[in-house]
Enzyme design. Structure first.
Site, short mmCIF file in Angstrom:
data_model
loop_
_atom_site.label_atom_id
_atom_site.label_comp_id
_atom_site.label_asym_id
_atom_site.label_seq_id
_atom_site.Cartn_x
_atom_site.Cartn_y
_atom_site.Cartn_z
N SER A 9 0.87 -1.18 0.00
CA SER A 9 0.00 0.00 0.00
C SER A 9 0.90 1.23 0.00
O SER A 9 2.08 1.13 0.36
CB SER A 9 -0.85 -0.01 1.27
OG SER A 9 -1.36 1.29 1.56
N TYR A 44 -2.84 -0.73 10.12
CA TYR A 44 -2.78 -1.00 8.67
C TYR A 44 -1.39 -0.66 8.13
O TYR A 44 -0.77 -1.45 7.40
CB TYR A 44 -3.85 -0.18 7.95
CG TYR A 44 -3.96 -0.47 6.47
CD1 TYR A 44 -4.65 -1.59 6.02
CD2 TYR A 44 -3.37 0.37 5.52
CE1 TYR A 44 -4.75 -1.86 4.66
CE2 TYR A 44 -3.47 0.11 4.17
CZ TYR A 44 -4.17 -1.01 3.74
OH TYR A 44 -4.27 -1.28 2.40
P1 NDP Z 1 -11.84 -5.60 -0.42
O1 NDP Z 1 -12.40 -5.46 0.95
O2 NDP Z 1 -12.72 -5.33 -1.58
O3 NDP Z 1 -11.25 -7.07 -0.62
C1 NDP Z 1 -10.56 -7.73 0.41
C2 NDP Z 1 -10.44 -9.19 0.04
O4 NDP Z 1 -9.72 -9.86 1.09
C3 NDP Z 1 -11.81 -9.87 -0.08
O5 NDP Z 1 -11.81 -10.76 -1.15
C4 NDP Z 1 -11.92 -10.64 1.24
O6 NDP Z 1 -12.67 -11.82 1.03
C5 NDP Z 1 -10.46 -10.98 1.50
N1 NDP Z 1 -10.22 -11.28 2.91
C6 NDP Z 1 -10.31 -10.45 3.98
N2 NDP Z 1 -10.09 -11.11 5.11
C7 NDP Z 1 -9.85 -12.41 4.76
C8 NDP Z 1 -9.58 -13.59 5.48
N3 NDP Z 1 -9.52 -13.60 6.84
N4 NDP Z 1 -9.39 -14.74 4.80
C9 NDP Z 1 -9.46 -14.75 3.45
N5 NDP Z 1 -9.73 -13.67 2.71
C10 NDP Z 1 -9.93 -12.51 3.36
O7 NDP Z 1 -10.54 -4.67 -0.41
P2 NDP Z 1 -9.49 -4.27 -1.55
O8 NDP Z 1 -9.78 -4.94 -2.82
O9 NDP Z 1 -9.40 -2.80 -1.51
O10 NDP Z 1 -8.15 -4.83 -0.91
C11 NDP Z 1 -7.34 -5.81 -1.55
C12 NDP Z 1 -5.91 -5.62 -1.12
O11 NDP Z 1 -5.42 -4.41 -1.67
C13 NDP Z 1 -5.71 -5.52 0.39
O12 NDP Z 1 -4.51 -6.18 0.77
C14 NDP Z 1 -5.59 -4.03 0.61
O13 NDP Z 1 -4.89 -3.73 1.79
C15 NDP Z 1 -4.83 -3.65 -0.63
N6 NDP Z 1 -4.90 -2.25 -0.97
C16 NDP Z 1 -6.08 -1.70 -1.33
C17 NDP Z 1 -6.15 -0.38 -1.68
C18 NDP Z 1 -7.42 0.28 -2.10
O14 NDP Z 1 -7.44 1.52 -2.20
N7 NDP Z 1 -8.48 -0.45 -2.39
C19 NDP Z 1 -4.96 0.49 -1.62
C20 NDP Z 1 -3.76 -0.20 -1.23
C21 NDP Z 1 -3.76 -1.51 -0.93
P3 NDP Z 1 -13.74 -12.46 2.04
O15 NDP Z 1 -14.35 -11.35 2.83
O16 NDP Z 1 -14.69 -13.16 1.12
O17 NDP Z 1 -12.96 -13.43 2.86
#
Ligand code: NDP
Length: 257
Positions: free
Chosen positions: A145, A162
């Site tokens: 990030s 975070y």
């Molecule tokens: P979302 O909340 O849309 O997606 C998060 C994903 O992680 C979901 O598919 C969720 O699936 C999964 N997840 C969360 N907890 C668990 C768990 N315990 N076990 C398995 N899967 C899990 O967020 P983003 O798409 O924004 O985030 C994706 C990545 O990108 C993250 O690492 C985030 O930190 C990073 N990021 C995002 C940014 C942004 O602006 N969007 C910026 C910088 C980094 P489910 O709930 O079905 O388990």
């Protein structure tokens, strides 16, 4: 010149591919010809993503996995290896946000955020790394990030747990890259700024984000769908065969100032 970015015949595992960036990553890899494995906790969402990926003309294997549970990680990686016979590419994407001020952060929130965002990156990389080491080939892409590198003043929103977890991802990437450098495995981090997703909806939809972006981001905007694809496919393909341990910011210049 051969197509350096062709992923035909490769198998890519994307964690956290039930929503947000993980879905986009899985589809971008599929469009380059890779067969895909996706995992997350919400199986009904994974099934819908699987259908969208198969419509792109590649195979997709969906597996329910909570990355806070090491036993589930081991079972998931074994299932993907059994299904495809190998794993060439890992996108360590599953993640959660944190929202509490440092002085008010409960232990549970700290452990949860660090557990999903950092510890699981290590545990999944360790299990998939063992598969890749057997084959002498692998491309691991960890999703960091802009908060792997910077935070904004507390006029914005608190990111303690975070930022700590994402800073850890950047350094873990370097350590794994160095350990596996002579074994055919590259390990790199992508550092996105803010992109619309379930995680960031509360921030991007409030309107507060626009003034923050205008202040801290030279391009003064959030990322758009598809703007992470180039970095992803570079790290996932043989175009990056001599690049390991690196952090590539995709942030509109946010961390350049
Ligand atoms: P979302 O909340 O849309 O997606 C998060 C994903 O992680 C979901 O598919 C969720 O699936 C999964 N997840 C969360 N907890 C668990 C768990 N315990 N076990 C398995 N899967 C899990 O967020 P983003 O798409 O924004 O985030 C994706 C990545 O990108 C993250 O690492 C985030 O930190 C990073 N990021 C995002 C940014 C942004 O602006 N969007 C910026 C910088 C980094 P489910 O709930 O079905 O388990």
């Amino acid at each position: 010149m051969n197509n350096l970015f062709d992923l035909t015949g490769k198998v890519a595992l994307v964690t956290g591919a039930s929503s947000g960036l993980g879905v986009q990553f899985a589809k971008a890899l599929a469009r380059q010809g890779a067969d895909i494995a996706i995992c997350a906790r919400r199986m009904e969402k994974l099934e819908a993503v699987k259908a969208e990926i198969e419509a792109l003309g590649v195979k997709c294997f969906a597996y329910k996995c909570d990355v806070l549970d090491n036993a589930q990680i081991k079972e998931m990686v074994a299932a993907v290896e059994a299904h495809y016979g190998k794993i060439d590419i890992l996108v360590n994407n599953a993640g959660v946000g944190s929202a509490s001020a440092a002085e008010a952060t409960p232990d549970e929130e700290w452990n949860y955020v660090v557990g999903v965002n950092l510890s699981s990156v290590f545990y999944v990389a360790r299990e998939v790394g063992n598969v890749m080491l057997k084959n002498g080939y692998g491309k691991i892409i960890n999703i960091g990030s802009l908060h792997s590198e910077v935070v904004m003043p507390n006029t914005c929103w608190p990111v303690g747990a975070y930022a700590a977890s994402k800073g850890g991802v950047k350094m873990l990437t370097k350590a794994l890259a160095v350990e596996w450098a002579k074994k055919g495995i590259t390990v790199n981090t992508i550092g996105p700024a803010y992109f619309s997703s379930e995680m960031t909806g509360a921030i991007l939809d409030t309107g507060a984000f626009d003034s923050v972006a205008a202040t801290y981001c030279p391009m003064a905007r959030a990322g758009k769908p598809g703007e992470l694809d180039g970095a992803l496919i570079y790290f996932a393909s043989d175009a990056s065969s001599y690049t390991t341990g690196q952090y590539l910011a995709v942030d509109g210049g946010w961390t350049a100032v």
